[in-house]
Motif scaffolding. Structure first.
Motif, PDB file in Angstrom:
ATOM      1  N   VAL A  26      21.825  44.937 -24.666  1.00  0.00           N
ATOM      2  CA  VAL A  26      22.871  44.097 -25.241  1.00  0.00           C
ATOM      3  C   VAL A  26      24.111  44.250 -24.368  1.00  0.00           C
ATOM      4  O   VAL A  26      24.522  45.369 -24.045  1.00  0.00           O
ATOM      5  CB  VAL A  26      23.184  44.517 -26.696  1.00  0.00           C
ATOM      6  CG1 VAL A  26      24.261  43.607 -27.293  1.00  0.00           C
ATOM      7  CG2 VAL A  26      21.921  44.488 -27.549  1.00  0.00           C
ATOM      8  N   ASN A  28      28.274  43.094 -23.288  1.00  0.00           N
ATOM      9  CA  ASN A  28      29.576  42.602 -23.716  1.00  0.00           C
ATOM     10  C   ASN A  28      29.895  41.340 -22.905  1.00  0.00           C
ATOM     11  O   ASN A  28      30.009  41.415 -21.676  1.00  0.00           O
ATOM     12  CB  ASN A  28      30.640  43.677 -23.458  1.00  0.00           C
ATOM     13  CG  ASN A  28      32.022  43.272 -23.934  1.00  0.00           C
ATOM     14  OD1 ASN A  28      32.347  42.095 -24.028  1.00  0.00           O
ATOM     15  ND2 ASN A  28      32.847  44.261 -24.216  1.00  0.00           N
ATOM     16  N   LEU A  35      26.046  47.448 -23.430  1.00  0.00           N
ATOM     17  CA  LEU A  35      26.519  48.166 -24.608  1.00  0.00           C
ATOM     18  C   LEU A  35      25.505  49.191 -25.093  1.00  0.00           C
ATOM     19  O   LEU A  35      25.845  50.323 -25.399  1.00  0.00           O
ATOM     20  CB  LEU A  35      26.825  47.179 -25.740  1.00  0.00           C
ATOM     21  CG  LEU A  35      27.937  46.182 -25.481  1.00  0.00           C
ATOM     22  CD1 LEU A  35      28.023  45.167 -26.614  1.00  0.00           C
ATOM     23  CD2 LEU A  35      29.272  46.912 -25.327  1.00  0.00           C
ATOM     24  N   GLU A  93      30.324  42.750 -29.002  1.00  0.00           N
ATOM     25  CA  GLU A  93      29.031  42.123 -28.702  1.00  0.00           C
ATOM     26  C   GLU A  93      29.099  40.595 -28.652  1.00  0.00           C
ATOM     27  O   GLU A  93      28.246  39.960 -28.039  1.00  0.00           O
ATOM     28  CB  GLU A  93      27.965  42.556 -29.711  1.00  0.00           C
ATOM     29  CG  GLU A  93      28.129  42.015 -31.111  1.00  0.00           C
ATOM     30  CD  GLU A  93      26.929  42.305 -31.999  1.00  0.00           C
ATOM     31  OE1 GLU A  93      25.842  42.615 -31.466  1.00  0.00           O
ATOM     32  OE2 GLU A  93      27.069  42.200 -33.229  1.00  0.00           O
ATOM     33  N   GLN A  94      30.107  39.988 -29.300  1.00  0.00           N
ATOM     34  CA  GLN A  94      30.166  38.525 -29.367  1.00  0.00           C
ATOM     35  C   GLN A  94      31.331  37.923 -28.599  1.00  0.00           C
ATOM     36  O   GLN A  94      31.227  36.814 -28.098  1.00  0.00           O
ATOM     37  CB  GLN A  94      30.232  38.091 -30.839  1.00  0.00           C
ATOM     38  CG  GLN A  94      29.893  36.637 -31.101  1.00  0.00           C
ATOM     39  CD  GLN A  94      31.099  35.713 -30.966  1.00  0.00           C
ATOM     40  OE1 GLN A  94      32.255  36.127 -31.010  1.00  0.00           O
ATOM     41  NE2 GLN A  94      30.831  34.419 -30.795  1.00  0.00           N
ATOM     42  N   THR A 181      23.437  39.267 -30.518  1.00  0.00           N
ATOM     43  CA  THR A 181      24.350  39.998 -31.407  1.00  0.00           C
ATOM     44  C   THR A 181      23.604  40.791 -32.482  1.00  0.00           C
ATOM     45  O   THR A 181      23.781  40.548 -33.687  1.00  0.00           O
ATOM     46  CB  THR A 181      25.329  39.021 -32.080  1.00  0.00           C
ATOM     47  OG1 THR A 181      24.561  37.982 -32.746  1.00  0.00           O
ATOM     48  CG2 THR A 181      26.272  38.390 -31.086  1.00  0.00           C
TER      49      THR A 181
END
Length: 482
Positions: A26, A28, A35, A93-94, A181
């Motif tokens: 995941v 950023n 992440l 994350e979003q 996400t």
């Protein structure tokens, strides 16, 4: 905050160990930094989760609604208490600005609160009989196991908008969040766990969207699939669910018009038009995608709008002064640029933005851009951009602009700005949309139905209407002796 690996599959009240051969990273979107790694689950994990939900269903569905509500009340309270930390995870994350992220988390908690209150209000009916020896009842029953598929643009509130009514109705759930996400979903499941939710009632599987979705579609123990995302995927789910006549609840894309009439409060209209278009950097299904301004006030309005857009600050969502964060991916940036290039090639003019951003920004950043001299043949006027590109077109005739606004396959949200009561009612009735905002661009609230018509969806989320999606009505006919 950043961990090497994060458990992301939760089945029957237990977090599954990570398989080192089945991990995905995941990132950023503001910095492109990794992440954590999460599980790339598939059909096997989904089948296990569905079985756990099916096993938990009899106990959960037979539990009094008032008792089910206690778990939702507790989860809502825990979300509010932890809103700042959850908002920071969401931003990382979003990408959206932290103040927006915290606001989303608090809004997500409000959906759980609303459905905690609705859990005890699933009413049946006693029907008056036309036959003296017969009594008739309509009994509400939860549909069963629900497969919930949620998007990346609102990774907290989209989850609680689905889980809240499903759980309140007595359904059990298997949740598949967006691969972009998963961290917000993990935290929400931890909240349910902390709230004491019985094992198997809520399950989480992250990973392969196609494999997870296929298992949900083919597994007979799943009674309903609820999905928020693109119209193309929604159509696929509807087609494939037909093999079992499985219920499908869809909240899909939009192409929202925003109409500013000549009697509008222009300062309010410009402020809210900007808030609608550039909220979450244009990555919302109900954000204004086409702006129609009456010709007589176009110059004054566009001047106001340009001043406001020119002041927007693009940057990392964790920075205090950021107004717009990054887009979710490189593909999202390329789509915005494609729409802009097409418009400019067909004669559009840039009113604001459109320039290269600071080279120090390493993520998926895109400048907020407003264009004028827009024509109907441009892609931006026919497709949902899902990014910070705002086209302006002028009009003079009310009926003509309504026709233009309705000339789309989509029908999620539309907005008008006017101070005329008759026009408010007249135009609202004529717009072919599931949601109409009048001098209001933030219509989504827990107590009201949210959903579109045409190719924007087939269901409602929010209000008591949202819980009806997860309930079947059983008719009981009783013959009695006279």
């Amino acid at each position: 905050m950043i961990k090497k690996r994060t458990k992301s599959i939760y089945i029957d009240g237990k977090w599954e160990d990570l398989d080192p051969s089945k991990l995905v990273t995941v990132y950023n979107p503001a910095t492109l930094e990794p992440l954590t790694e999460v599980a790339n689950g598939g059909g096997v994990e989904t089948e296990k989760a569905i079985e756990a939900a099916a096993q938990a269903f009899p106990l959960w569905s037979s539990m009094p609604g008032r008792k089910r509500s206690t778990f939702l009340y507790k989860a809502s309270q825990l979300m509010l208490e932890d809103a700042e930390r959850l908002g920071e995870i969401l931003t990382i994350e979003q990408g959206k600005p932290l103040k927006e992220a915290i606001g989303e988390v608090k809004g997500a908690a409000q959906f759980l609160l609303w459905y905690a209150e609705e859990a005890a209000r699933s009413y049946g009916e006693w029907l008056p009989s036309s036959i003296s020896g017969k009594r008739m009842l309509v009994i509400p029953k939860p549909v069963g196991v629900v497969g919930a598929i949620t998007p990346w643009n609102f990774p907290s509130s989209m989850i609680t908008r689905k889980l809240g009514p499903a759980l309140a109705a007595g359904c059990t759930v298997v949740l598949k969040p967006s691969p972009e996400t998963p961290l917000s979903a993990i935290e929400i499941i931890k909240i349910f766990e902390k709230a004491g939710m019985p094992a198997g009632v809520v399950n989480l599987v992250t990973g392969d969207a196609e494999a997870i979705g296929k298992e949900m579609l083919t597994n007979k123990k799943v009674s309903l699939i609820t999905f928020t995302g693109s119209t193309a995927v929604g159509k696929y789910l509807m087609r494939e669910s037909a093999n079992q006549l499985k219920k499908v609840s869809l909240e899909l894309g939009g192409h929202a018009p925003l109409i500013v009439f000549d009697d509008a409060n222009l300062e309010k209209a410009a402020t809210l038009a900007l808030a609608s278009k550039f909220r979450n950097n244009g990555q919302t299904c109900i954000c204004a995608n086409r702006l129609y301004v009456h010709e007589s006030i176009a110059k004054e309005f566009t001047t106001l709008l340009k001043e406001k857009v020119d002041q927007l600050i693009v940057g990392n969502g964790l920075d205090d002064d950021t107004d717009l964060g990054p887009l979710i991916s490189q593909a999202a940036c390329e789509k915005v640029q494609k729409h802009l290039d097409d418009a400019l090639g067909k004669g559009a003019h840039i009113l604001s933005g459109g320039k290269q951003l600071d080279k120090n920004l390493n993520g998926y950043f895109c400048p907020p851009t407003v264009i004028t001299n827009v024509t109907d043949d441009m892609i931006v006027m026919n497709e949902e951009t899902f990014g910070p590109l705002f086209p302006i077109q002028t009009f003079t005739d009310e009926e003509a602009v309504i026709q233009k606004a309705n000339d789309t396959d989509y029908g999620l949200a539309a907005y008008i700005f006017t101070e005329n009561t008759s026009r408010t009612l007249r135009v609202s009735e004529k717009l072919d949309y599931g949601i109409v905002g009048v001098n209001d661009v933030f219509p989504a609230v827990p107590e009201a139905p949210f959903g579109g018509i045409k190719q924007s969806g087939n269901s409602k989320e929010g209000g008591h209407h949202g819980m009806e999606e997860f309930i079947e009505k059983k008719f009981v006919s009783i013959g009695i002796e006279r």
